[in-house]
Write an enzyme that holds these catalytic residues in place. Structure first.
Site, PDB file in Angstrom:
ATOM      1  N   HIS A  18      -5.182   2.600  -2.012  1.00 58.37           N
ATOM      2  CA  HIS A  18      -4.647   2.981  -0.693  1.00 58.37           C
ATOM      3  C   HIS A  18      -5.786   3.361   0.259  1.00 58.37           C
ATOM      4  CE1 HIS A  18      -0.863   4.395  -3.034  1.00 58.37           C
ATOM      5  NE2 HIS A  18      -0.452   3.406  -2.270  1.00 58.37           N
ATOM      6  N   LYS A  42      14.416   7.940  -4.244  1.00 52.19           N
ATOM      7  CA  LYS A  42      13.350   7.629  -5.186  1.00 52.19           C
ATOM      8  C   LYS A  42      12.837   8.924  -5.809  1.00 52.19           C
ATOM      9  CE  LYS A  42       9.707   4.091  -4.944  1.00 52.19           C
ATOM     10  NZ  LYS A  42       8.854   3.332  -4.037  1.00 52.19           N
ATOM     11  N   ARG A  91      -1.615  -6.903  -3.220  1.00 52.90           N
ATOM     12  CA  ARG A  91      -2.454  -6.959  -4.417  1.00 52.90           C
ATOM     13  C   ARG A  91      -2.386  -8.311  -5.107  1.00 52.90           C
ATOM     14  NH1 ARG A  91       0.188  -1.486  -6.238  1.00 52.90           N
ATOM     15  NH2 ARG A  91       1.733  -2.536  -4.966  1.00 52.90           N
ATOM     16  N   SER A 129       0.330   3.264  -7.902  1.00 55.61           N
ATOM     17  CA  SER A 129       0.644   4.674  -8.175  1.00 55.61           C
ATOM     18  C   SER A 129       1.423   4.803  -9.476  1.00 55.61           C
ATOM     19  CB  SER A 129       1.463   5.271  -7.028  1.00 55.61           C
ATOM     20  OG  SER A 129       0.728   5.248  -5.838  1.00 55.61           O
TER      21      SER A 129
END
Ligand code: ADP
Length: 164
Positions: A18, A42, A91, A129
């Protein structure tokens, strides 16, 4: 007119991937607002206040980057800040489908807003993460992958004897 970009995400927790994206984006746009989602559906490891604090501690004093939380639609947050750009990191191909859908949807909701993708740097391509949380939970060493304040927070969160 200065170009304001928002960089939305969960940042649970912020990683070196990040930070790489936000630093590179900060050289492209006049101002970056890191937008930390308070996503109630979440389940997060770190609560909103911790995620904001870890980002602030980790990015230091970069003059054109600010950190804020938001709830609800990303496009509404963008409008509130006069942002014309959403920054997202890519990514791998696996990110592409979801990011493509998201950017199309945001375009429909707010056509003036452009999504700009920043390709992950090679050394951070595999960092997410969720992988960091999992490896840290199992006692693995993630010191090469997260900023120092996050490392401390993970060690505290997963200290033996704590139930999570
Ligand atoms: P979200 O829950 O919205 O995906 P994340 O915090 O996981 O939030 O990610 C925010 C943004 O940062 C996403 O665009 C994601 O693809 C990107 N990102 C996450 N990790 C990396 C990395 N290692 N390199 C580049 N971009 C990344």
């Amino acid at each position: 007119m200065p170009t304001v970009a928002i960089y939305p995400g969960s940042f649970d927790p912020i990683t070196l991937g990040h930070i790489d994206v936000v630093k590179r984006a900060s050289r492209m746009f006049d101002k970056i607002v890191i937008a930390v989602a308070n996503n109630l559906s979440k389940q997060s490891l770190f609560d909103l206040a911790q995620r904001l604090e870890l980002i602030r501690q980790s990015i230091g004093n970069l003059p054109n980057i600010i950190v804020e939380s938001f709830e609800g639609l990303t496009v509404d947050f963008a409008k509130k800040h006069g942002a014309t750009v959403i920054v997202r990191g890519l990514r791998a191909i696996s990110d592409f489908e979801y990011e493509f859908q998201l950017s199309q949807m945001n375009k429909i909701l707010y056509p003036q807003l452009e999504t700009v993708f920043v390709m992950a740097s090679l050394e951070y391509t595999f960092i997410s993460s969720s992988v960091i949380r999992e490896v840290a939970r199992l006692g693995g060493d993630v010191s090469q992958l997260v900023p120092a304040p996050v490392l401390v927070a993970l060690q505290t969160a997963f200290r033996p004897g704590r139930t999570l």
